[in-house]
Design an enzyme around this catalytic site. Structure first.
Site, PDB file in Angstrom:
ATOM      1  N   GLU A  32      59.219  23.145  19.558  1.00 53.74           N
ATOM      2  CA  GLU A  32      60.208  22.398  18.471  1.00 53.74           C
ATOM      3  C   GLU A  32      59.704  22.225  17.019  1.00 53.74           C
ATOM      4  O   GLU A  32      60.580  22.628  16.224  1.00 53.74           O
ATOM      5  CB  GLU A  32      59.952  20.806  18.906  1.00 53.74           C
ATOM      6  CG  GLU A  32      60.484  20.477  20.229  1.00 53.74           C
ATOM      7  CD  GLU A  32      59.279  20.590  21.366  1.00 53.74           C
ATOM      8  OE1 GLU A  32      58.293  21.564  21.295  1.00 53.74           O
ATOM      9  OE2 GLU A  32      59.282  19.724  22.304  1.00 53.74           O
ATOM     10  N   SER A  83      45.313  53.901  49.779  1.00 53.69           N
ATOM     11  CA  SER A  83      46.523  53.225  49.308  1.00 53.69           C
ATOM     12  C   SER A  83      46.798  53.742  47.727  1.00 53.69           C
ATOM     13  O   SER A  83      47.661  53.467  47.246  1.00 53.69           O
ATOM     14  CB  SER A  83      46.503  51.600  49.197  1.00 53.69           C
ATOM     15  OG  SER A  83      45.490  51.423  48.531  1.00 53.69           O
ATOM     16  N   ALA A 127      52.282  47.180  46.486  1.00 53.40           N
ATOM     17  CA  ALA A 127      53.381  48.253  46.285  1.00 53.40           C
ATOM     18  C   ALA A 127      53.325  48.760  47.595  1.00 53.40           C
ATOM     19  O   ALA A 127      52.444  49.012  48.507  1.00 53.40           O
ATOM     20  CB  ALA A 127      52.350  49.222  45.333  1.00 53.40           C
ATOM     21  N   GLY A 150      45.260  43.039  50.847  1.00 55.56           N
ATOM     22  CA  GLY A 150      45.983  43.745  52.019  1.00 55.56           C
ATOM     23  C   GLY A 150      46.490  42.541  52.962  1.00 55.56           C
ATOM     24  O   GLY A 150      46.503  41.301  52.450  1.00 55.56           O
ATOM     25  N   TRP A 191      47.677  56.704  45.505  1.00 56.75           N
ATOM     26  CA  TRP A 191      48.495  55.757  44.653  1.00 56.75           C
ATOM     27  C   TRP A 191      49.876  55.667  45.509  1.00 56.75           C
ATOM     28  O   TRP A 191      50.385  56.439  45.704  1.00 56.75           O
ATOM     29  CB  TRP A 191      48.602  55.724  43.370  1.00 56.75           C
ATOM     30  CG  TRP A 191      47.375  55.571  42.636  1.00 56.75           C
ATOM     31  CD1 TRP A 191      46.710  56.564  42.023  1.00 56.75           C
ATOM     32  CD2 TRP A 191      46.802  54.386  42.436  1.00 56.75           C
ATOM     33  NE1 TRP A 191      45.491  56.052  41.406  1.00 56.75           N
ATOM     34  CE2 TRP A 191      45.489  54.841  41.665  1.00 56.75           C
ATOM     35  CE3 TRP A 191      46.647  53.221  42.762  1.00 56.75           C
ATOM     36  CZ2 TRP A 191      44.564  53.819  41.382  1.00 56.75           C
ATOM     37  CZ3 TRP A 191      45.700  52.158  42.250  1.00 56.75           C
ATOM     38  CH2 TRP A 191      44.697  52.586  41.500  1.00 56.75           C
ATOM     39  N   THR A 199      40.151  44.828  51.401  1.00 57.69           N
ATOM     40  CA  THR A 199      40.491  45.742  50.487  1.00 57.69           C
ATOM     41  C   THR A 199      39.127  46.211  49.460  1.00 57.69           C
ATOM     42  O   THR A 199      39.290  47.421  49.056  1.00 57.69           O
ATOM     43  CB  THR A 199      41.348  45.190  49.258  1.00 57.69           C
ATOM     44  OG1 THR A 199      42.515  44.627  50.098  1.00 57.69           O
ATOM     45  CG2 THR A 199      41.820  45.879  48.169  1.00 57.69           C
ATOM     46  N   LEU A 203      46.845  38.253  52.808  1.00 53.59           N
ATOM     47  CA  LEU A 203      48.271  37.676  52.437  1.00 53.59           C
ATOM     48  C   LEU A 203      48.995  36.914  53.527  1.00 53.59           C
ATOM     49  O   LEU A 203      49.552  36.077  53.286  1.00 53.59           O
ATOM     50  CB  LEU A 203      49.012  38.930  52.010  1.00 53.59           C
ATOM     51  CG  LEU A 203      49.039  39.161  50.516  1.00 53.59           C
ATOM     52  CD1 LEU A 203      49.927  40.437  50.134  1.00 53.59           C
ATOM     53  CD2 LEU A 203      49.818  37.880  49.684  1.00 53.59           C
TER      54      LEU A 203
HETATM   55  N1  LIG Z   1      49.544  49.053  48.231  1.00 54.67           N
HETATM   56  C1  LIG Z   1      48.855  47.815  47.717  1.00 54.67           C
HETATM   57  O1  LIG Z   1      49.501  47.330  46.997  1.00 54.67           O
HETATM   58  C2  LIG Z   1      47.625  47.311  48.407  1.00 54.67           C
HETATM   59  C3  LIG Z   1      46.908  46.161  47.502  1.00 54.67           C
HETATM   60  C4  LIG Z   1      45.949  45.909  48.205  1.00 54.67           C
HETATM   61  C5  LIG Z   1      45.394  46.221  49.213  1.00 54.67           C
HETATM   62  N2  LIG Z   1      45.968  47.504  49.992  1.00 54.67           N
HETATM   63  C6  LIG Z   1      45.402  47.780  51.056  1.00 54.67           C
HETATM   64  O2  LIG Z   1      45.283  46.881  52.156  1.00 54.67           O
HETATM   65  C7  LIG Z   1      44.330  47.399  53.240  1.00 54.67           C
HETATM   66  C8  LIG Z   1      43.368  46.176  53.488  1.00 54.67           C
HETATM   67  O3  LIG Z   1      44.078  45.249  54.129  1.00 54.67           O
HETATM   68  P1  LIG Z   1      43.183  44.273  54.986  1.00 54.67           P
HETATM   69  O4  LIG Z   1      44.089  43.126  55.393  1.00 54.67           O
HETATM   70  O5  LIG Z   1      41.994  44.813  55.757  1.00 54.67           O
HETATM   71  O6  LIG Z   1      42.359  43.491  53.682  1.00 54.67           O
HETATM   72  P2  LIG Z   1      42.490  42.246  52.962  1.00 54.67           P
HETATM   73  O7  LIG Z   1      43.514  41.387  53.078  1.00 54.67           O
HETATM   74  O8  LIG Z   1      42.171  42.479  51.487  1.00 54.67           O
HETATM   75  O9  LIG Z   1      40.890  41.282  53.378  1.00 54.67           O
HETATM   76  C9  LIG Z   1      41.017  40.822  54.633  1.00 54.67           C
HETATM   77  C10 LIG Z   1      40.003  39.899  54.906  1.00 54.67           C
HETATM   78  O10 LIG Z   1      40.297  38.769  54.498  1.00 54.67           O
HETATM   79  C11 LIG Z   1      39.350  37.718  54.948  1.00 54.67           C
HETATM   80  N3  LIG Z   1      40.648  36.693  55.566  1.00 54.67           N
HETATM   81  C12 LIG Z   1      41.631  36.755  56.218  1.00 54.67           C
HETATM   82  N4  LIG Z   1      42.032  35.979  56.596  1.00 54.67           N
HETATM   83  C13 LIG Z   1      41.592  34.715  55.980  1.00 54.67           C
HETATM   84  C14 LIG Z   1      41.743  33.245  56.070  1.00 54.67           C
HETATM   85  N5  LIG Z   1      42.735  32.783  56.664  1.00 54.67           N
HETATM   86  N6  LIG Z   1      40.650  32.761  55.537  1.00 54.67           N
HETATM   87  C15 LIG Z   1      39.579  33.401  54.781  1.00 54.67           C
HETATM   88  N7  LIG Z   1      39.558  34.515  54.629  1.00 54.67           N
HETATM   89  C16 LIG Z   1      40.493  35.492  55.421  1.00 54.67           C
HETATM   90  C17 LIG Z   1      38.925  38.285  56.437  1.00 54.67           C
HETATM   91  O11 LIG Z   1      37.469  38.593  56.082  1.00 54.67           O
HETATM   92  P3  LIG Z   1      36.356  38.704  57.334  1.00 54.67           P
HETATM   93  O12 LIG Z   1      36.795  39.601  58.292  1.00 54.67           O
HETATM   94  O13 LIG Z   1      35.253  38.909  56.842  1.00 54.67           O
HETATM   95  O14 LIG Z   1      36.707  37.061  57.917  1.00 54.67           O
HETATM   96  C18 LIG Z   1      39.599  39.416  56.407  1.00 54.67           C
HETATM   97  O15 LIG Z   1      38.908  40.647  56.909  1.00 54.67           O
HETATM   98  C19 LIG Z   1      43.698  48.441  52.540  1.00 54.67           C
HETATM   99  O16 LIG Z   1      44.198  49.726  53.260  1.00 54.67           O
HETATM  100  C20 LIG Z   1      44.075  48.577  50.865  1.00 54.67           C
HETATM  101  O17 LIG Z   1      44.033  49.870  50.500  1.00 54.67           O
HETATM  102  C21 LIG Z   1      47.189  47.837  49.404  1.00 54.67           C
END
Ligand SMILES: NC(=O)c1ccc[n+]([C@@H]2O[C@H](COP(=O)([O-])OP(=O)(O)OC[C@H]3O[C@@H](n4cnc5c(N)ncnc54)[C@H](OP(=O)(O)O)[C@@H]3O)[C@@H](O)[C@H]2O)c1
Length: 369
Positions: A59, A173, A159, A304, A175, A201, A308
């Site tokens: 403002e 991943s 992505a 990952g 890219w 990840t 999420l």
């Molecule tokens: N294309 C893209 O934009 C992109 C971006 C990022 C990642 N990625 C890909 O995603 C893949 C990895 O995925 P991801 O699912 O294995 O890994 P993540 O989601 O990065 O991590 C998973 C870990 O988070 C923890 N977790 C899960 N739920 C939870 C909760 N409720 N509370 C607390 N902690 C929790 C667990 O750890 P613990 O098992 O130790 O309990 C689990 O193993 C890779 O291939 C990577 O390259 C792609």
């Protein structure tokens, strides 16, 4: 008010919103605010926005630009003007001093210390009217989340291929998206307070989670959700924890106790810790701790599907930035952006609203809220 006048005011309000967005990354934890001043004849005579934390309010900038032309005129602003002494003097004083006759604001200030601006204006004989505007609601949502819910605004970014894969079946991943899209993501990284990922990840991609190749407006800390403290000392994050932006690892309290050796090894490298209480509610408590202890008001999740999925289940994702790459993975074993929700039918799937879309060559950037 006539429909014509209402439409004209909304046009000015939308312009104020577009101006406000230019402060993103520089003004937080303050709200982004934009303002347009019209003279007594309804002509636009000055505009402004809140440019940086501690700087002039929107403002004040708009009124300075309008000068004497503001007298008897109208001020259109995205947030109720403040009536308190914060980092700067009250905007209501500046509005009164400029001789403005009426004020239209899109959102009431939820901050109890700053609220009451409309009332203060009315007491000074200035008409103050709430003018709802959906675009301004989008603008103000992160500020309202921080102020009302006391937790950061959380954006998730991923992505994916046309058929929904975020990595090859191997987990690789890099890219999925183009260098141009990745630059856009780095720009957003440079406007948030924290980049958050999961240990899955980190163990697969060994990311740095830094802002590179663009000018950063702020330096985000790096947060790893790692309930069982699996982070290794030889990862890039651990190795430059002392020299790069802070690295904070969220660990279950019992694991932090049991894995003392690893904890001390990481601490010696400069890694810091935050408690991750058990589910349900653990991730939400962690976000509030990040806000309270590390000044985190805006988070970009780049994890990952495991993490999420948990965050979507707990309703902690405020918006999703989805990069749609022009490729098809074509494999049932390729990782997906969100895992573990298992809806029984399409009707029970989480629903989002498309809030924006941008085309860059063959790629799309989609914003869902
Ligand atoms: N294309 C893209 O934009 C992109 C971006 C990022 C990642 N990625 C890909 O995603 C893949 C990895 O995925 P991801 O699912 O294995 O890994 P993540 O989601 O990065 O991590 C998973 C870990 O988070 C923890 N977790 C899960 N739920 C939870 C909760 N409720 N509370 C607390 N902690 C929790 C667990 O750890 P613990 O098992 O130790 O309990 C689990 O193993 C890779 O291939 C990577 O390259 C792609």
């Amino acid at each position: 008010m006539s429909a014509e006048r209402h439409d004209a005011l909304l046009r000015h309000m939308k312009r104020a919103v577009r101006l406000a967005v230019r402060g993103h990354g520089r003004v937080e934890p303050n709200p982004m605010v934009g303002c347009v001043v019209l003279d007594a004849g309804g002509r636009d005579v000055g505009a402004g926005f809140h440019r940086r934390l501690g700087g002039e309010h929107a403002e004040v900038e708009a009124l300075r630009r309008a000068g004497a032309a503001a007298k008897g005129g109208t001020l259109v602003v995205t947030l109720e003007p403040c009536s308190h002494h914060g980092r700067t003097p009250p905007c209501t004083d500046a509005i009164r001093a400029a001789g403005v006759a009426r004020v239209f604001f899109a959102a009431r200030d939820p901050n109890p210390a700053a609220a009451g601006g409309a009332e203060a204006l009315r007491r000074a004989g200035i008409e103050a009217t709430h003018l709802p505007c959906p675009l301004a609601d989008e603008l103000n949502a992160p500020f309202l989340r921080r102020t009302i819910d006391e937790r950061p605004w959380v954006s998730a970014k991923w992505a994916q291929t046309i058929d929904g894969a975020i990595a090859a079946p191997s987990g690789e991943s890099r890219w999925i998206s183009s260098p141009r899209m990745r630059r856009a993501v780095h720009r957003e990284r440079g406007r948030v307070d924290a980049i958050l990922t999961g240990i899955g990840t980190v163990l697969i991609d060994d990311p740095q989670l830094t802002v590179r190749g663009v000018t950063a407006r702020r330096t985000p800390i790096r947060v790893v959700v790692d309930p069982r403290l699996r982070l290794r000392a030889d990862t890039k994050l651990a190795r430059d924890a002392a020299t790069g932006p802070a690295v904070v690892v969220a660990v279950r309290p019992d694991e932090l106790e049991q894995r003392r050796d690893r904890r001390e090894e990481l601490e010696a490298l400069g890694v810091r810790f935050v408690e991750l209480p058990p589910e349900p509610g653990g991730l939400s408590a962690m976000l509030r701790a990040l806000a309270r202890d590390f000044g985190v008001h805006r988070v970009l999740v780049e994890s990952g599907g495991g993490l999420l999925g948990a965050m979507v289940r707990e309703s902690l994702i405020d918006e999703c930035w989805v990069v749609l790459a022009p490729t098809i993975a074509g494999s049932a074993s390729a990782p997906r952006a969100v895992r573990g929700l298992e809806p029984s039918a399409p009707a029970s799937m989480h629903r989002r609203r498309l809030a924006g879309s941008w085309r860059r060559g063959d790629e799309m950037l989609l914003l869902y809220r």
